[in-house]
Design a protein around this motif. Sequence first.
Motif, PDB file in Angstrom:
ATOM      1  N   SER A   2      56.065 103.664  85.952  1.00  0.00           N
ATOM      2  CA  SER A   2      56.992 103.336  87.263  1.00  0.00           C
ATOM      3  C   SER A   2      55.661 101.690  87.926  1.00  0.00           C
ATOM      4  O   SER A   2      55.201 102.215  88.341  1.00  0.00           O
ATOM      5  N   ASN A  25      63.972 107.298  90.037  1.00  0.00           N
ATOM      6  CA  ASN A  25      63.131 107.475  89.715  1.00  0.00           C
ATOM      7  C   ASN A  25      63.455 107.445  87.345  1.00  0.00           C
ATOM      8  O   ASN A  25      62.556 107.188  87.599  1.00  0.00           O
ATOM      9  N   ALA A  28      64.222 104.209  87.127  1.00  0.00           N
ATOM     10  CA  ALA A  28      62.349 102.689  86.998  1.00  0.00           C
ATOM     11  C   ALA A  28      62.028 103.282  86.490  1.00  0.00           C
ATOM     12  O   ALA A  28      61.210 103.046  85.504  1.00  0.00           O
ATOM     13  N   GLU A  29      61.882 104.522  85.948  1.00  0.00           N
ATOM     14  CA  GLU A  29      60.608 104.955  84.511  1.00  0.00           C
ATOM     15  C   GLU A  29      61.348 103.980  82.951  1.00  0.00           C
ATOM     16  O   GLU A  29      60.656 102.715  82.656  1.00  0.00           O
ATOM     17  N   SER A  32      60.803 100.296  83.521  1.00  0.00           N
ATOM     18  CA  SER A  32      59.370  99.997  82.930  1.00  0.00           C
ATOM     19  C   SER A  32      59.265  99.713  81.560  1.00  0.00           C
ATOM     20  O   SER A  32      58.118  98.688  82.008  1.00  0.00           O
ATOM     21  N   THR A  63      61.486  94.293  87.538  1.00  0.00           N
ATOM     22  CA  THR A  63      61.911  95.441  87.175  1.00  0.00           C
ATOM     23  C   THR A  63      62.909  96.455  87.884  1.00  0.00           C
ATOM     24  O   THR A  63      64.003  96.950  87.163  1.00  0.00           O
TER      25      THR A  63
END
Length: 127
Positions: A2, A25, A28-29, A32, A63
């Motif tokens: 990320s 999380n 965010a992954e 990204s 992002t």
Amino acid sequence: MSYIDKDFYDNVYKGAPIADDNEFNRLAERASDMIDQITQYVLKNIEFDRLAQVLQDMVKKATCAQVEFLFENGESVIHDNGNLNNVSVGNFSYSTGNGGNSRISPAVYDYLKYSGLLYTGVHTHGG
């Protein structure tokens, strides 16, 4: 990998609050991955920490914008191909506007447009 962490999202970008760290999380992954897709994975061949700080900030804010977009619109937009413009059934009609890519936040392009990371042409070296 990320490009952002929750601290950057919360304290620098000041995005919409996402209380659940696991959800953040995951988003965010995914965000990204989407940044990598639209930049044609050029960042995968570069040590991110060695980029100029202004470029790092552009990528991080792009992002964050995508995380916020996914959070507010639902992750199902990831699977939207963006081709649906208008559907009519009897008296019912549904339009998506300009038919643009509804998978990516417009703010992502705003953050990246001057970075050079969206360039799709051929690089040449004069000699």
